[in-house]
Design a protein around this motif. Structure first.
Motif, PDB file in Angstrom:
ATOM      1  N   GLU A 101      -2.278  -1.352   1.949  1.00 24.64           N
ATOM      2  CA  GLU A 101      -2.990  -1.201   0.680  1.00 24.64           C
ATOM      3  C   GLU A 101      -4.234  -0.331   0.836  1.00 24.64           C
ATOM      4  O   GLU A 101      -4.577   0.447  -0.060  1.00 24.64           O
ATOM      5  CB  GLU A 101      -3.365  -2.569   0.122  1.00 24.64           C
ATOM      6  CG  GLU A 101      -2.172  -3.372  -0.372  1.00 24.64           C
ATOM      7  CD  GLU A 101      -2.593  -4.601  -1.161  1.00 24.64           C
ATOM      8  OE1 GLU A 101      -3.774  -4.663  -1.557  1.00 24.64           O
ATOM      9  OE2 GLU A 101      -1.750  -5.487  -1.370  1.00 24.64           O
ATOM     10  N   ALA A 102      -4.921  -0.462   1.974  1.00 23.39           N
ATOM     11  CA  ALA A 102      -6.111   0.364   2.202  1.00 23.39           C
ATOM     12  C   ALA A 102      -5.730   1.829   2.296  1.00 23.39           C
ATOM     13  O   ALA A 102      -6.420   2.711   1.747  1.00 23.39           O
ATOM     14  CB  ALA A 102      -6.820  -0.088   3.471  1.00 23.39           C
ATOM     15  N   VAL A 103      -4.622   2.104   2.980  1.00 24.34           N
ATOM     16  CA  VAL A 103      -4.165   3.487   3.125  1.00 24.34           C
ATOM     17  C   VAL A 103      -3.739   4.060   1.779  1.00 24.34           C
ATOM     18  O   VAL A 103      -4.061   5.202   1.430  1.00 24.34           O
ATOM     19  CB  VAL A 103      -3.012   3.567   4.146  1.00 24.34           C
ATOM     20  CG1 VAL A 103      -2.357   4.937   4.119  1.00 24.34           C
ATOM     21  CG2 VAL A 103      -3.533   3.260   5.553  1.00 24.34           C
ATOM     22  N   GLU A 104      -3.023   3.282   0.994  1.00 23.94           N
ATOM     23  CA  GLU A 104      -2.581   3.758  -0.322  1.00 23.94           C
ATOM     24  C   GLU A 104      -3.766   4.005  -1.254  1.00 23.94           C
ATOM     25  O   GLU A 104      -3.765   4.944  -2.050  1.00 23.94           O
ATOM     26  CB  GLU A 104      -1.626   2.749  -0.940  1.00 23.94           C
ATOM     27  CG  GLU A 104      -0.261   2.693  -0.252  1.00 23.94           C
ATOM     28  CD  GLU A 104       0.680   1.721  -0.940  1.00 23.94           C
ATOM     29  OE1 GLU A 104       0.227   1.019  -1.874  1.00 23.94           O
ATOM     30  OE2 GLU A 104       1.854   1.660  -0.539  1.00 23.94           O
ATOM     31  N   ALA A 105      -4.792   3.162  -1.135  1.00 28.94           N
ATOM     32  CA  ALA A 105      -5.964   3.329  -2.002  1.00 28.94           C
ATOM     33  C   ALA A 105      -6.714   4.615  -1.685  1.00 28.94           C
ATOM     34  O   ALA A 105      -7.221   5.292  -2.585  1.00 28.94           O
ATOM     35  CB  ALA A 105      -6.899   2.126  -1.841  1.00 28.94           C
ATOM     36  N   GLY A 106      -6.799   4.955  -0.402  1.00 28.52           N
ATOM     37  CA  GLY A 106      -7.525   6.167  -0.019  1.00 28.52           C
ATOM     38  C   GLY A 106      -6.723   7.436  -0.194  1.00 28.52           C
ATOM     39  O   GLY A 106      -7.303   8.536  -0.209  1.00 28.52           O
ATOM     40  N   GLY A 107      -5.406   7.314  -0.314  1.00 29.46           N
ATOM     41  CA  GLY A 107      -4.574   8.500  -0.513  1.00 29.46           C
ATOM     42  C   GLY A 107      -4.437   9.323   0.750  1.00 29.46           C
ATOM     43  O   GLY A 107      -4.572   8.835   1.873  1.00 29.46           O
ATOM     44  N   ASN A 108      -4.174  10.620   0.571  1.00 29.61           N
ATOM     45  CA  ASN A 108      -3.935  11.517   1.706  1.00 29.61           C
ATOM     46  C   ASN A 108      -5.161  11.707   2.595  1.00 29.61           C
ATOM     47  O   ASN A 108      -5.041  12.187   3.727  1.00 29.61           O
ATOM     48  CB  ASN A 108      -3.455  12.881   1.205  1.00 29.61           C
ATOM     49  CG  ASN A 108      -2.081  12.802   0.577  1.00 29.61           C
ATOM     50  OD1 ASN A 108      -1.280  11.921   0.896  1.00 29.61           O
ATOM     51  ND2 ASN A 108      -1.804  13.736  -0.340  1.00 29.61           N
TER      52      ASN A 108
END
Length: 247
Positions: A146-153
């Motif tokens: 979820e943290a990775v998806e929130a920050g995007g690329n």
């Protein structure tokens, strides 16, 4: 007259001998403190014992951050700030307490290009990251996801490390095993040497180390979605004990 000179010379020799004897017996002035130096007692059986206690880790640490490139410092800072805010919000939404999120790094650096033998600035890069302490290890995979998806690329995850929130209980168990190991070694040495082992004279703790479970390297969102296993960590203690020898 000769007898008189002989008596005077004899008295002088005796007086000097007495003074020399007093000086040798009492080299320090009256009232001065007396210093006594004793050589260390090398007797006994000295051994080193080692103990280790193992358990499944109950906390995990990982570094998550963002890296944004832009033509200007302001644009890079703004982009990084917005991405970082989304990452931190996702962490808190997933149950991570504010006290378990700590800023680990922040950097602003120019990007250069070399054209015709000359160096020129083409933009700026801003990176920032936080260290997260995760207590719910059953959800560690989805938390990182979820943290990775929130920050995007722009998101970067540098790694994950497992450990113990309070290793004192494991350290006590390891210390107990270290002392038992020292006794076993000393008893074996005494048996082989044909001597009787007495009680401990000195006990010294040499080292106490915590060995975490292996670190996983996470570099992208695809890797973060993989299953994460916590493995087993350990705490070790080394002690040195000197035992007396019984007659």
């Amino acid at each position: 007259l000769l007898n008189m000179k002989y008596l005077v010379a004899s008295s002088l020799v005796i007086s000097m001998a007495v003074l020399a004897g007093c000086t040798a017996a009492n080299p320090a002035p009256a009232g001065a403190p007396q210093v006594s130096v004793n050589a260390p007692d090398p007797s006994g059986v000295s051994v080193t014992g080692r103990g280790e206690a193992m358990a499944a880790p109950d906390v995990a640490f990982f570094d998550v951050g963002v890296e944004v490139d832009a033509p200007s410092v302001g644009a890079a800072r703004t982009g990084a700030a917005k991405s970082a805010e989304r990452v931190i919000s996702a962490l808190k939404k997933h149950g991570v307490d504010s006290k378990d999120i700590q800023t680990a790094s922040l950097s602003v650096s120019p990007r250069y290009d070399h054209v015709g033998g000359r160096e020129r600035i083409t933009g700026y890069s801003v990176t920032t990251s936080v260290t997260v302490k995760a207590r719910n290890l059953d959800q560690i995979g989805s938390l990182i996801d979820e943290a990775v998806e929130a920050g995007g690329n722009a998101t970067r995850v540098n790694g994950i490390r497992f450990g113990f929130d309070d290793p004192s209980k494991l350290r006590d168990d390891a210390r107990q095993r270290a002392v038992a190991d020292a006794r076993r070694r000393a008893e074996e040495l005494a048996r082989l040497s044909g001597i009787k082992l007495g009680g401990p004279i000195t006990v010294e703790e040499l080292a106490s180390n915590q060995t975490p479970a292996p670190t996983l390297a996470l570099e992208s969102a695809d890797v973060a979605r993989m299953p994460i296993e916590r493995g087993t960590g350990s705490v070790s203690v080394e002690v040195r004990v000197r035992w007396a020898i019984r007659a």
